[in-house]
Design an enzyme around this catalytic site. Sequence first.
Site, PDB file in Angstrom:
ATOM      1  N   HIS A 175      37.065  48.332  38.839  1.00  0.00           N
ATOM      2  CA  HIS A 175      38.089  48.740  37.862  1.00  0.00           C
ATOM      3  C   HIS A 175      39.429  48.049  38.096  1.00  0.00           C
ATOM      4  O   HIS A 175      40.270  48.023  37.202  1.00  0.00           O
ATOM      5  CB  HIS A 175      38.261  50.260  37.891  1.00  0.00           C
ATOM      6  CG  HIS A 175      38.290  50.829  39.266  1.00  0.00           C
ATOM      7  ND1 HIS A 175      37.132  51.071  39.994  1.00  0.00           N
ATOM      8  CD2 HIS A 175      39.311  51.154  40.072  1.00  0.00           C
ATOM      9  CE1 HIS A 175      37.454  51.542  41.172  1.00  0.00           C
ATOM     10  NE2 HIS A 175      38.763  51.597  41.269  1.00  0.00           N
ATOM     11  N   GLY A 232      40.501  45.801  44.558  1.00  0.00           N
ATOM     12  CA  GLY A 232      41.893  46.087  44.867  1.00  0.00           C
ATOM     13  C   GLY A 232      42.473  45.123  45.889  1.00  0.00           C
ATOM     14  O   GLY A 232      43.570  44.598  45.733  1.00  0.00           O
ATOM     15  N   GLY A 242      40.144  42.705  47.543  1.00  0.00           N
ATOM     16  CA  GLY A 242      39.165  41.638  47.764  1.00  0.00           C
ATOM     17  C   GLY A 242      38.225  41.966  48.908  1.00  0.00           C
ATOM     18  O   GLY A 242      37.167  41.344  49.048  1.00  0.00           O
ATOM     19  N   GLY A 253      36.559  44.993  49.955  1.00  0.00           N
ATOM     20  CA  GLY A 253      35.323  45.756  49.739  1.00  0.00           C
ATOM     21  C   GLY A 253      34.281  44.928  49.023  1.00  0.00           C
ATOM     22  O   GLY A 253      33.103  44.878  49.423  1.00  0.00           O
ATOM     23  N   HIS A 288      35.792  24.057  55.112  1.00  0.00           N
ATOM     24  CA  HIS A 288      35.125  24.424  56.369  1.00  0.00           C
ATOM     25  C   HIS A 288      33.936  25.363  56.166  1.00  0.00           C
ATOM     26  O   HIS A 288      32.942  25.249  56.871  1.00  0.00           O
ATOM     27  CB  HIS A 288      36.116  25.103  57.319  1.00  0.00           C
ATOM     28  CG  HIS A 288      37.082  24.148  57.957  1.00  0.00           C
ATOM     29  ND1 HIS A 288      37.870  24.481  59.034  1.00  0.00           N
ATOM     30  CD2 HIS A 288      37.397  22.860  57.651  1.00  0.00           C
ATOM     31  CE1 HIS A 288      38.627  23.447  59.377  1.00  0.00           C
ATOM     32  NE2 HIS A 288      38.368  22.449  58.538  1.00  0.00           N
ATOM     33  N   ASN A 289      34.071  26.308  55.252  1.00  0.00           N
ATOM     34  CA  ASN A 289      33.061  27.369  55.124  1.00  0.00           C
ATOM     35  C   ASN A 289      32.123  27.180  53.933  1.00  0.00           C
ATOM     36  O   ASN A 289      31.181  27.956  53.779  1.00  0.00           O
ATOM     37  CB  ASN A 289      33.733  28.742  55.005  1.00  0.00           C
ATOM     38  CG  ASN A 289      34.747  29.002  56.095  1.00  0.00           C
ATOM     39  OD1 ASN A 289      35.936  29.144  55.825  1.00  0.00           O
ATOM     40  ND2 ASN A 289      34.302  29.037  57.335  1.00  0.00           N
ATOM     41  N   ARG A 337      45.665  44.163  44.028  1.00  0.00           N
ATOM     42  CA  ARG A 337      46.833  44.901  44.532  1.00  0.00           C
ATOM     43  C   ARG A 337      47.631  44.124  45.570  1.00  0.00           C
ATOM     44  O   ARG A 337      48.647  44.613  46.056  1.00  0.00           O
ATOM     45  CB  ARG A 337      46.379  46.248  45.114  1.00  0.00           C
ATOM     46  CG  ARG A 337      45.692  47.105  44.063  1.00  0.00           C
ATOM     47  CD  ARG A 337      45.106  48.380  44.618  1.00  0.00           C
ATOM     48  NE  ARG A 337      44.221  48.968  43.612  1.00  0.00           N
ATOM     49  CZ  ARG A 337      43.336  49.929  43.852  1.00  0.00           C
ATOM     50  NH1 ARG A 337      43.229  50.424  45.076  1.00  0.00           N
ATOM     51  NH2 ARG A 337      42.582  50.394  42.883  1.00  0.00           N
ATOM     52  N   ARG A 377      29.980  19.693  62.233  1.00  0.00           N
ATOM     53  CA  ARG A 377      30.193  20.957  62.939  1.00  0.00           C
ATOM     54  C   ARG A 377      30.242  22.127  61.959  1.00  0.00           C
ATOM     55  O   ARG A 377      29.775  23.224  62.267  1.00  0.00           O
ATOM     56  CB  ARG A 377      31.455  20.886  63.805  1.00  0.00           C
ATOM     57  CG  ARG A 377      32.764  20.822  63.060  1.00  0.00           C
ATOM     58  CD  ARG A 377      33.936  20.625  64.030  1.00  0.00           C
ATOM     59  NE  ARG A 377      35.243  20.827  63.422  1.00  0.00           N
ATOM     60  CZ  ARG A 377      35.878  19.951  62.653  1.00  0.00           C
ATOM     61  NH1 ARG A 377      35.310  18.791  62.370  1.00  0.00           N
ATOM     62  NH2 ARG A 377      37.072  20.211  62.157  1.00  0.00           N
ATOM     63  N   HIS A 378      30.749  21.858  60.788  1.00  0.00           N
ATOM     64  CA  HIS A 378      30.797  22.931  59.789  1.00  0.00           C
ATOM     65  C   HIS A 378      29.402  23.231  59.247  1.00  0.00           C
ATOM     66  O   HIS A 378      29.035  24.383  59.062  1.00  0.00           O
ATOM     67  CB  HIS A 378      31.755  22.551  58.658  1.00  0.00           C
ATOM     68  CG  HIS A 378      33.155  22.333  59.141  1.00  0.00           C
ATOM     69  ND1 HIS A 378      33.825  23.255  59.906  1.00  0.00           N
ATOM     70  CD2 HIS A 378      33.998  21.281  58.998  1.00  0.00           C
ATOM     71  CE1 HIS A 378      35.020  22.798  60.201  1.00  0.00           C
ATOM     72  NE2 HIS A 378      35.146  21.586  59.677  1.00  0.00           N
TER      73      HIS A 378
HETATM   74  C1  RB5 Z   1      39.138  50.919  44.470  1.00  0.00           C
HETATM   75  O1  RB5 Z   1      40.046  51.935  44.287  1.00  0.00           O
HETATM   76  C2  RB5 Z   1      39.445  50.095  45.695  1.00  0.00           C
HETATM   77  O2  RB5 Z   1      39.110  50.808  46.828  1.00  0.00           O
HETATM   78  C3  RB5 Z   1      38.693  48.811  45.626  1.00  0.00           C
HETATM   79  O3  RB5 Z   1      39.103  48.108  44.490  1.00  0.00           O
HETATM   80  C4  RB5 Z   1      38.863  47.843  46.754  1.00  0.00           C
HETATM   81  O4  RB5 Z   1      40.195  47.606  47.046  1.00  0.00           O
HETATM   82  C5  RB5 Z   1      38.070  48.074  47.958  1.00  0.00           C
HETATM   83  O5  RB5 Z   1      38.028  47.248  48.864  1.00  0.00           O
END
Ligand code: RB5
Length: 147
Positions: free
Chosen positions: A9, A71, A73, A75, A103-104, A114, A138-139
Amino acid sequence: MVIAVGSDHAGFEGDGPHYKPEIIKHLKQRGCQVVDCGPWGPESVDYPDFAAKVCKAIQANEAERGVLLCGTGMGIGMAANRFPGIRAAVCVTPQMAELARSHNDANVLCLGRRVLSIEECLRLIDIWLDTPFSEGERHKRRIAKMG
Ligand code: RB5
């Protein structure tokens, strides 16, 4: 290049412009084809579900790379890295976006609604798309050890 895009979201958080549609618009302006894995509105959803859609599209060769947004990146990046063959990098600086590629060989870029402005997100996407993998031995060796 075909790029799968997904978020939770956070992709539709705030007054707008909303990040997920802005990212898709930017990718199309760059000439990329986009596989839109959702969501399509601000209802609360679970980031692992949308990480899975993007990663499965890559695994099925329906997309070469993916861009994910939540929010922070973090999770959605944790969820993405559970899929074999996926190397998802959470990036917050231009240097991270460059090194994630050189590198990756990161095939998924994870961004945080956020913690980054939309301009910063688009800049990181540009760097990540424009930077090739270095092909350094190496990579390659280190990436191979991750399976
Ligand atoms: C959702 O509220 C928030 O937890 C999610 O977007 C994220 O930031 C999680 O890593």
